[in-house]
Structure formats: structure tokens, C-alpha cells
Enzyme design. Structure first.
Site, mmCIF file in Angstrom:
data_model
loop_
_atom_site.group_PDB
_atom_site.id
_atom_site.type_symbol
_atom_site.label_atom_id
_atom_site.label_comp_id
_atom_site.label_asym_id
_atom_site.label_seq_id
_atom_site.Cartn_x
_atom_site.Cartn_y
_atom_site.Cartn_z
ATOM 1 N N VAL A 74 28.601 7.029 -29.698
ATOM 2 C CA VAL A 74 29.459 8.213 -29.605
ATOM 3 C C VAL A 74 30.481 8.135 -28.472
ATOM 4 O O VAL A 74 31.482 8.841 -28.500
ATOM 5 C CB VAL A 74 28.584 9.478 -29.448
ATOM 6 C CG1 VAL A 74 27.994 9.565 -28.036
ATOM 7 C CG2 VAL A 74 29.368 10.744 -29.784
ATOM 8 N N TYR A 75 30.272 7.272 -27.485
ATOM 9 C CA TYR A 75 31.209 7.190 -26.368
ATOM 10 C C TYR A 75 32.572 6.688 -26.861
ATOM 11 O O TYR A 75 32.677 5.582 -27.399
ATOM 12 C CB TYR A 75 30.703 6.262 -25.268
ATOM 13 C CG TYR A 75 29.401 6.680 -24.625
ATOM 14 C CD1 TYR A 75 28.932 7.995 -24.686
ATOM 15 C CD2 TYR A 75 28.616 5.754 -23.948
ATOM 16 C CE1 TYR A 75 27.734 8.368 -24.096
ATOM 17 C CE2 TYR A 75 27.413 6.119 -23.350
ATOM 18 C CZ TYR A 75 26.986 7.423 -23.433
ATOM 19 O OH TYR A 75 25.794 7.781 -22.854
ATOM 20 N N SER A 76 33.568 7.507 -26.672
ATOM 21 C CA SER A 76 34.922 7.212 -27.166
ATOM 22 C C SER A 76 34.914 6.900 -28.653
ATOM 23 O O SER A 76 35.711 6.117 -29.151
ATOM 24 C CB SER A 76 35.568 6.055 -26.400
ATOM 25 O OG SER A 76 35.913 6.436 -25.089
ATOM 26 N N ASN A 77 33.952 7.516 -29.364
ATOM 27 C CA ASN A 77 33.844 7.343 -30.821
ATOM 28 C C ASN A 77 33.798 5.867 -31.225
ATOM 29 O O ASN A 77 34.463 5.440 -32.175
ATOM 30 C CB ASN A 77 35.005 8.052 -31.521
ATOM 31 C CG ASN A 77 34.996 9.545 -31.271
ATOM 32 O OD1 ASN A 77 33.956 10.187 -31.349
ATOM 33 N ND2 ASN A 77 36.152 10.100 -30.930
#
Length: 326
Positions: free
Chosen positions: A58-61
Site C-alpha cells: 500500500v505504500y505509495s500504491n
């Protein structure tokens, strides 16, 4: 650098874990650094002996995983020199099966993460949160199958209630499934509720503890104000921190960190991390760094030894608060 086993697992990890959430796409968070900005900081971490790197889908998608994979391949000579953790649970799209811990999302999630990381396997695959909408047996068997397929060497967990973690460990033991080796929980001088149940459970079960936000998202640095402003971009825009901290008791603890740091002649960061690294149950706190100084101070904190009086001073202003981060 010091290296220890990750819980009961045989793998050795550095006492400092490098968190890669800060790297990826500025469109995700305005304080995020792009790949070129991240490179010298990650390289410095490697030079200082850090071998443990933590990211999440999920970090920076997904961009954080891409940056993590490229930089680690560029900086390290071989795959056996570094340990990579990534996570699954949070939404990776707006469709109903693009989130959670269903078998479908876990098996699809690990494949997507490996593609972004450009790796054949991750060392540690972590459930980012517990999923109450999916049967525990489905979650745990899917994670076991990820390990059996050789796509992850170990599985870990992150913030949840202690009873949920105890139930999961029991089911893994009962069915012979791959057992969680680590707990990535919310723990720092400003938030110590994990000391009540989760940490004693982990100690009893031989689970490695890798706390997130060991500096309380920078709150212990003393640069936050009661009107939710600060000296940095992140302090002025971090909405999550507003939900977690900012009580009068929190400011009292941060003030005390400043007092102890001044008396010792070291920075606030070294003082707060020295407190955490002095806890025998903490394996490897996860450090976020957007400047070279951040990772250098984190590693230097390994040399900080606090007296019992220092520890008491740092802890005595804490006020119990509601459980968050789950």
C-alpha cells in the site's frame, strides 16, 4: 551493527530495521521521497550494516516496493545479504477483492508484490492488520501456502488485539501451519499500551518484536505544537499523527525526552531509540529516514546506554490511553 535472530527464526536481522514507507511517489504523501532522493539514504543504511528492510504493497500504491526492489539490487552484491519484509491487507484498488486477507487477496497480493520488488521471494510476509471479515483458518492456511510455494520464507503480523494474535498462534500450532515469527506493533514512549498484553504474549511465545513509529512519527523530537503545526512538512500534514498523539500527557513525555537528552548530551532521537533498544524484548525498531542524519542517529543509538534513573524519568509521565493502531 548488532544482529539478532528474528524471534525463534534462524534468520539474522540488524537491530535497526529500515522502513521504506518514506520512498515512492510524492502524489501519495507530500513528504515522500522519490527514488533518486532515497538512494543515498538507503546506501548509507547499508554501509552502516543495516540488512533488514520493511515495505508494504500500500505504500505509495506499490511504488515503494518498486523503489525498494531496485535500490536493494543496486546496492547489495547478492540476495543473501539483505532481508526484505512486505505486507498485505490494505486496499490496492476500489474493488471488493482488492483488499483484506481473503485467500484470493493474499495469493494475488504476494505475486503482485514479488513482481514490483523484482524478487523470487520475500523473507518476511506480514499481514498489515487483522481481517475480522475473513475466517482465521482461511487467512492462516493461505499464508502457509505462500511459504510452501517458496514465495516467502517466514510470515509475520502487525497491529491487532492480543487475543486475536493468541488465537492465530494456536490455530497455526494446531494445524501445523507456518507460524508467525514477528509482531510489528505500535510502540514508543508516547504509546505504551502494548506493554499490557501484546508484548508479554510475544515474549512468552518467542515472537520477534519490530515496533513501528519508534519516534512517535517524530513527536518525541519536540517540534510539534498544540495547534497541530510543526517545523517539517510531515509534522504539518500527518493526519494520522493527529489521531494518535497531541494530548497534554504526550507533550509532557516529549518534554521529558528533551530534558533527559540535554542531560546526557545526546539528541532526542538517540535518547528515545536508546530507551527502546534497551528493552530486551525489542528485536528491531523500524526507522523511517528522509535525511542521512536520521539513519546515522538511529544506528548510533545502539551505543546509548540509559541508567535506571534515566528510564524512570522517561517513563514516569506516561498516561494510559485508548488502544489505537488496530
Amino acid at each position: 551493527m548488532q544482529y539478532v535472530n528474528l524471534g525463534k527464526a534462524g534468520v539474522k536481522v540488524s537491530r535497526i530495521c529500515f522502513g521504506m514507507m518514506s520512498y515512492g511517489a510524492k502524489s501519495w504523501r507530500e513528504w515522500t521521497l522519490d527514488e533518486d532522493e532515497a538512494r543515498p539514504i538507503v546506501r548509507r543504511a547499508a554501509e552502516l550494516g543495516v540488512n533488514f528492510y520493511d515495505t508494504a504493497d500500500v505504500y505509495s500504491n506499490g511504488v515503494s516496493e518498486k523503489v525498494t526492489g531496485r535500490l536493494l539490487k543496486e546496492i547489495f552484491r547478492s540476495r543473501d545479504e539483505y532481508v526484505v519484509a512486505t505486507k498485505v491487507f490494505n486496499p490496492m484498488g476500489d474493488k471488493p477483492n482488492q483488499r483484506g486477507l481473503s485467500r484470493k487477496h493474499i495469493l494475488g497480493g504476494i505475486d503482485a508484490s514479488l513482481r514490483r520488488l523484482q524478487l523470487d521471494y520475500v523473507d518476511l510476509y506480514i499481514i498489515h492488520r487483522w481481517d475480522p471479515e475473513t475466517p482465521a483458518e482461511e487467512i492462516l492456511q493461505a499464508l502457509h501456502d505462500v511459504v510452501r510455494a517458496g514465495k516467502a520464507l517466514y510470515v509475520g503480523a502487525s497491529s491487532m488485539y492480543a487475543w486475536q494474535f493468541a488465537k492465530a498462534l494456536h490455530l497455526q500450532d494446531r494445524h501445523g501451519w507456518s507460524r508467525f515469527v514477528s509482531m510489528q506493533n505500535h510502540y514508543n514512549l508516547i504509546y505504551r499500551e502494548e506493554e499490557r498484553e501484546m508484548i508479554p504474549l510475544c515474549v512468552d511465545q518467542g515472537i520477534g518484536i519490530t515496533p513501528w513509529s519508534p519516534l512517535a512519527r517524530g513527536f518525541v523530537m519536540g517540534n510539534r505544537t498544540r495547534d497541530k503545526q510543526g517545523e517539517t512538512t510531515r509534522s504539518r500534514s500527518d493526519g494520522v499523527a493527529y489521531q494518535l498523539y497531541y494530548t497534554e500527557a504526550d507533550f509532557a513525555v516529549a518534554d521529558r525526552v528533551g530534558e533527559v537528552a540535554a542531560r546526557l548530551g545526546v539528541s532526542r532521537a538517540k535518547t528515545a531509540l536508546g530507551w527502546m533498544l534497551g528493552k530486551p524484548y525489542v528485536t528491531s525498531p523500524i526507522i523511517g529516514a528522509t535525511k542521512l542524519l536520521h539513519i546515522e542517529e538511529a544506528v548510533a543509538a545502539l551505543e546509548v546506554t540509559l541508567s535506571p534513573e534515566d528510564v524512570t524519568a522517561l517513563e514516569e509521565r506516561y498516561q494510559p490511553k485508548r488502544v489505537v493502531g488496530i
